[in-house]
Design a protein around this motif. Structure first.
Motif, PDB file in Angstrom:
ATOM      1  N   ARG A 126      57.643   3.955   9.818  1.00  0.00           N
ATOM      2  CA  ARG A 126      56.318   3.345   9.596  1.00  0.00           C
ATOM      3  C   ARG A 126      55.266   3.906  10.554  1.00  0.00           C
ATOM      4  NH1 ARG A 126      59.207   1.976   6.571  1.00  0.00           N
ATOM      5  NH2 ARG A 126      57.898   3.406   5.485  1.00  0.00           N
ATOM      6  N   ILE A 185      57.526 -10.941   3.099  1.00  0.00           N
ATOM      7  CA  ILE A 185      58.842 -10.297   3.235  1.00  0.00           C
ATOM      8  C   ILE A 185      59.239 -10.277   4.708  1.00  0.00           C
ATOM      9  CG2 ILE A 185      60.173  -8.203   2.830  1.00  0.00           C
ATOM     10  CD1 ILE A 185      58.021  -7.492   0.675  1.00  0.00           C
ATOM     11  N   GLU A 194      71.572  -8.930   4.164  1.00  0.00           N
ATOM     12  CA  GLU A 194      72.294  -7.660   4.002  1.00  0.00           C
ATOM     13  C   GLU A 194      73.614  -7.704   4.768  1.00  0.00           C
ATOM     14  OE1 GLU A 194      69.834  -4.091   4.614  1.00  0.00           O
ATOM     15  OE2 GLU A 194      68.112  -5.341   4.153  1.00  0.00           O
ATOM     16  N   LEU A 198      77.384  -7.437   3.334  1.00  0.00           N
ATOM     17  CA  LEU A 198      78.346  -6.434   3.823  1.00  0.00           C
ATOM     18  C   LEU A 198      79.639  -7.105   4.284  1.00  0.00           C
ATOM     19  CD1 LEU A 198      76.038  -4.047   5.887  1.00  0.00           C
ATOM     20  CD2 LEU A 198      77.177  -3.537   3.728  1.00  0.00           C
ATOM     21  N   HIS A 212      79.178   0.652   9.185  1.00  0.00           N
ATOM     22  CA  HIS A 212      78.214   0.889   8.093  1.00  0.00           C
ATOM     23  C   HIS A 212      76.778   0.873   8.624  1.00  0.00           C
ATOM     24  CE1 HIS A 212      76.808   0.933   3.917  1.00  0.00           C
ATOM     25  NE2 HIS A 212      75.891   0.061   4.310  1.00  0.00           N
ATOM     26  N   GLN A 216      74.086   3.907   8.473  1.00  0.00           N
ATOM     27  CA  GLN A 216      72.749   3.806   7.866  1.00  0.00           C
ATOM     28  C   GLN A 216      71.653   4.129   8.875  1.00  0.00           C
ATOM     29  OE1 GLN A 216      73.701   4.084   4.736  1.00  0.00           O
ATOM     30  NE2 GLN A 216      71.910   2.895   4.184  1.00  0.00           N
TER      31      GLN A 216
ATOM     32  N   GLU B 213      57.261   5.691   1.314  1.00  0.00           N
ATOM     33  CA  GLU B 213      58.146   5.591   2.484  1.00  0.00           C
ATOM     34  C   GLU B 213      58.921   4.272   2.483  1.00  0.00           C
ATOM     35  OE1 GLU B 213      54.989   6.592   2.864  1.00  0.00           O
ATOM     36  OE2 GLU B 213      55.181   8.657   3.601  1.00  0.00           O
ATOM     37  N   ILE B 214      58.224   3.189   2.138  1.00  0.00           N
ATOM     38  CA  ILE B 214      58.897   1.883   2.229  1.00  0.00           C
ATOM     39  C   ILE B 214      60.022   1.781   1.191  1.00  0.00           C
ATOM     40  CG2 ILE B 214      57.298   0.573   0.720  1.00  0.00           C
ATOM     41  CD1 ILE B 214      58.591  -0.865   3.925  1.00  0.00           C
ATOM     42  N   ASP B 217      62.920   3.782   2.428  1.00  0.00           N
ATOM     43  CA  ASP B 217      63.657   3.023   3.439  1.00  0.00           C
ATOM     44  C   ASP B 217      64.540   1.953   2.812  1.00  0.00           C
ATOM     45  OD1 ASP B 217      62.926   4.339   5.718  1.00  0.00           O
ATOM     46  OD2 ASP B 217      61.142   3.133   6.043  1.00  0.00           O
ATOM     47  N   LEU B 218      63.950   1.209   1.858  1.00  0.00           N
ATOM     48  CA  LEU B 218      64.713   0.131   1.222  1.00  0.00           C
ATOM     49  C   LEU B 218      65.934   0.689   0.494  1.00  0.00           C
ATOM     50  CD1 LEU B 218      61.952  -2.190  -0.297  1.00  0.00           C
ATOM     51  CD2 LEU B 218      63.527  -2.744   1.532  1.00  0.00           C
ATOM     52  N   TYR B 220      67.374   3.875   0.752  1.00  0.00           N
ATOM     53  CA  TYR B 220      68.286   4.851   1.364  1.00  0.00           C
ATOM     54  C   TYR B 220      68.597   4.596   2.839  1.00  0.00           C
ATOM     55  CZ  TYR B 220      66.920   7.042  -2.974  1.00  0.00           C
ATOM     56  OH  TYR B 220      66.676   7.265  -4.302  1.00  0.00           O
ATOM     57  N   SER B 221      67.878   3.689   3.484  1.00  0.00           N
ATOM     58  CA  SER B 221      68.151   3.459   4.913  1.00  0.00           C
ATOM     59  C   SER B 221      68.522   2.019   5.226  1.00  0.00           C
ATOM     60  CB  SER B 221      66.921   3.835   5.759  1.00  0.00           C
ATOM     61  OG  SER B 221      66.606   5.181   5.580  1.00  0.00           O
ATOM     62  N   SER B 222      68.536   1.150   4.222  1.00  0.00           N
ATOM     63  CA  SER B 222      68.881  -0.241   4.511  1.00  0.00           C
ATOM     64  C   SER B 222      70.398  -0.409   4.522  1.00  0.00           C
ATOM     65  CB  SER B 222      68.254  -1.158   3.462  1.00  0.00           C
ATOM     66  OG  SER B 222      68.653  -0.756   2.186  1.00  0.00           O
ATOM     67  N   ALA B 223      70.821  -1.533   5.085  1.00  0.00           N
ATOM     68  CA  ALA B 223      72.267  -1.779   5.169  1.00  0.00           C
ATOM     69  C   ALA B 223      72.857  -1.995   3.779  1.00  0.00           C
ATOM     70  CB  ALA B 223      72.523  -2.997   6.051  1.00  0.00           C
ATOM     71  N   ASP B 224      72.125  -2.673   2.898  1.00  0.00           N
ATOM     72  CA  ASP B 224      72.575  -2.906   1.526  1.00  0.00           C
ATOM     73  C   ASP B 224      71.323  -2.854   0.646  1.00  0.00           C
ATOM     74  OD1 ASP B 224      73.204  -4.046  -0.966  1.00  0.00           O
ATOM     75  OD2 ASP B 224      74.810  -5.265  -0.098  1.00  0.00           O
ATOM     76  N   ILE B 227      70.506  -5.731  -1.884  1.00  0.00           N
ATOM     77  CA  ILE B 227      70.029  -6.964  -1.244  1.00  0.00           C
ATOM     78  C   ILE B 227      68.619  -6.751  -0.686  1.00  0.00           C
ATOM     79  CG2 ILE B 227      70.480  -8.633   0.613  1.00  0.00           C
ATOM     80  CD1 ILE B 227      72.603  -8.800  -1.526  1.00  0.00           C
ATOM     81  N   ALA B 228      68.384  -5.604  -0.073  1.00  0.00           N
ATOM     82  CA  ALA B 228      67.057  -5.335   0.512  1.00  0.00           C
ATOM     83  C   ALA B 228      65.975  -5.375  -0.564  1.00  0.00           C
ATOM     84  CB  ALA B 228      67.063  -3.990   1.218  1.00  0.00           C
ATOM     85  N   SER B 232      63.271  -8.440  -0.932  1.00  0.00           N
ATOM     86  CA  SER B 232      61.866  -8.069  -0.764  1.00  0.00           C
ATOM     87  C   SER B 232      61.073  -8.509  -1.993  1.00  0.00           C
ATOM     88  CB  SER B 232      61.725  -6.563  -0.558  1.00  0.00           C
ATOM     89  OG  SER B 232      62.408  -6.192   0.609  1.00  0.00           O
TER      90      SER B 232
END
Lengths: 219, 268
Positions: A126, A185, A194, A198, A212, A216, B213-214, B217-218, B220-224, B227-228, B232
């Motif tokens: 960001r 959000i 999340e 998991l 995990h 990530q 970008e957001i 991130d949601l 490809y970079s979130s834990a799941d 769920i993300a 959201s």
């Protein structure tokens, strides 16, 4: 956790004892110093939380303006910022929920570091958006045992203004950021759900979840 | 200016079928669940949604993201912003109608003036002159109109290629396609379908580009990522449904960070 809007005056309000000469003054100073040091930090109020967020937000914008192009360096910069300003243990406990009680100390530290790294990577992405924004604190709310809520407006260059809420926790007398909410959000609620998901997918195995999260976060 | 007449027989038939389907969906929507207080995320369709999410993520990875990335590289930012503003301008007539349906005539009037200003002075919406004159965007849609009348989310849905929504919001989206009084409805009706497809593709790329970008991130970079994305979407929609919250409601919404761990002393 209880919060108060009344500043604590213990230490500052103590009347120095009468003393003769330098010796008396030295003893009085030592006693006064000891009182000040041993007194609990004054409880924060909503205004202090607003000021804290204003300073932290402006600092983040300054960091963003000077942020390096290299993604890893940017992530390291954001990680340091979070170390200084985020309530990492509170965030880790909340997101792990009941599993936190089942973790040993080593797992707690590694889990907290994994969440820290994931958040650093998220906010590092960001940074370029933040660099050209104007940041304004609208008001702050004392939410009692839930801490403080600071409402800010972020004006992006050539964009519509966005309202951002910051959840601020008073942790042992120090203000720390516990959540960041944009258009409803909540980053914290997302992380909690999340992690819960998991854990379900991995039959409650926290080691698999930590692995995990680290993956990530690019570790 | 506003006309809902279709002159082409095939279009009339297609519209009747679509309207019939939407009417059934709406009837189901109203009878299944009304005004549920949704404070937690219930996901009864998870087992269907997850595979759809995997498909959508693949479609994004191999099609939408590369296309959007190319769009951002080739088309200068100012032109992209202009395209986004034109698309937003096209949506304003339906936004105004929804403000009326939500018994908010002031917002409807402001949105109508915004549409007129940006269309006439802003060259079809390329330039946003209305915001500078104190008429910013006041977005709303049919899903929010249903919510205004007490219709709950019913269930979270992730639809192939369309992404996250709820049964209620999808009902609103489907109905808007039928009734949208945007200018595209009134061009040569034999070309309406092509127009709609083109507009839909452009809107999809524009939306992905605006949140490039957001969304990366949601996804490809979130834990799941499922769920993300779900959280959201639902959290944002719930905030839109609730409108401007007063301070007490904002505090009520906050989860308790400490309740479960009051006996722990390593908070910092």
């Amino acid at each position: 956790m209880q919060t108060s809007t009344k500043p604590c005056t213990l230490g500052f309000g103590a009347r120095p004892p009468k003393a003769r000469g330098w010796r008396g003054l030295a003893i009085a100073s030592l006693l006064f110093g000891a009182l000040v040091i041993s007194a609990p930090a004054p409880a924060a109020d909503a205004d202090a939380a607003g000021e804290y967020i204003r300073a932290a937000g402006e600092r983040f914008v300054e960091l963003a303006k000077a942020a390096p192009d290299d993604a890893d360096a940017r992530t390291a910069l954001v990680r340091n910022f979070l170390t200084e300003h985020a309530a990492l243990n509170v965030i880790a406990r909340f997101t792990a929920a009941r599993t936190w009680r089942e973790m040993d100390q080593d797992q707690r530290v590694r889990y907290r570091d994994a969440i820290h790294s994931l958040a650093a990577r998220f906010f590092a992405g960001r940074v370029t958006e933040v660099a050209n924004t104007e940041f304004e604190v609208i008001r702050s709310i004392d939410a009692g045992r839930k801490g403080f809520l600071v409402i800010t407006r972020i004006q992006a260059e050539n964009g519509q203004p966005t309202e951002v809420e910051w959840r601020v926790a008073d942790v042992d007398g120090e203000l720390r950021i516990a959540d960041f909410v944009v258009e409803g959000i909540s980053v914290l609620v997302n992380y909690r759900d999340e992690v819960r998901s998991l854990l379900e997918q991995n039959s409650g195995d926290i080691e698999a979840v930590i692995a995990h999260l680290n993956s990530q976060a690019g570790l | 200016m506003l006309s809902f007449q279709s002159h082409h027989p095939r279009m009339r038939s297609a519209r009747r079928s679509a309207a019939h389907g939407v009417a059934i969906a709406l009837a189901a929507l109203f009878t299944l669940e009304v005004a549920a207080a949704e404070t937690a995320i219930d996901d009864p369709l998870l087992v269907i949604n997850r595979p759809v999410h995997v498909f959508n993520k693949g479609a994004d990875r191999f099609v939408l993201r590369p296309v959007t990335s190319g769009y951002r590289q080739v088309v200068p930012r100012e032109i992209r912003n202009g395209i986004g503003r034109v698309l937003e301008n096209l949506s304003l007539p339906l936004v105004a109608v929804n403000h009326v349906l939500q018994l908010n005539p002031d917002a409807a009037a402001r949105t109508s003036v915004r549409f007129a200003m940006n269309t006439l002075i802003g060259v079809g919406g390329i330039f946003d002159v209305a915001t500078a004159e104190g008429l910013p965007r006041e977005p709303t849609d049919l899903g929010l109109t249903f919510a205004h009348y007490g219709v709950g989310e019913i269930a979270y849905l992730e639809l192939p290629l369309l992404g996250p929504t709820t049964v209620r919001d999808f009902g609103g989206t489907a109905l808007s396609i039928v009734v949208d009084p945007a200018p595209g409805t009134h061009i040569d009706q034999s070309k309406a379908s092509e127009y709609r497809t083109g507009q839909g593709i452009l809107e999809t790329v524009d939306r992905r580009s605006q949140h490039y970008e957001i969304v990366n991130d949601l996804l490809y970079s979130s834990a799941d990522s499922y769920i993300a994305l779900r959280n959201s979407y639902l959290q944002r929609r719930r905030r839109q449904v609730n409108g401007d919250l007063d301070d007490a409601a904002r505090v009520d919404e906050l989860p308790d960070l400490f309740g479960e761990f009051e006996d722990e002393d390593d908070a910092n």
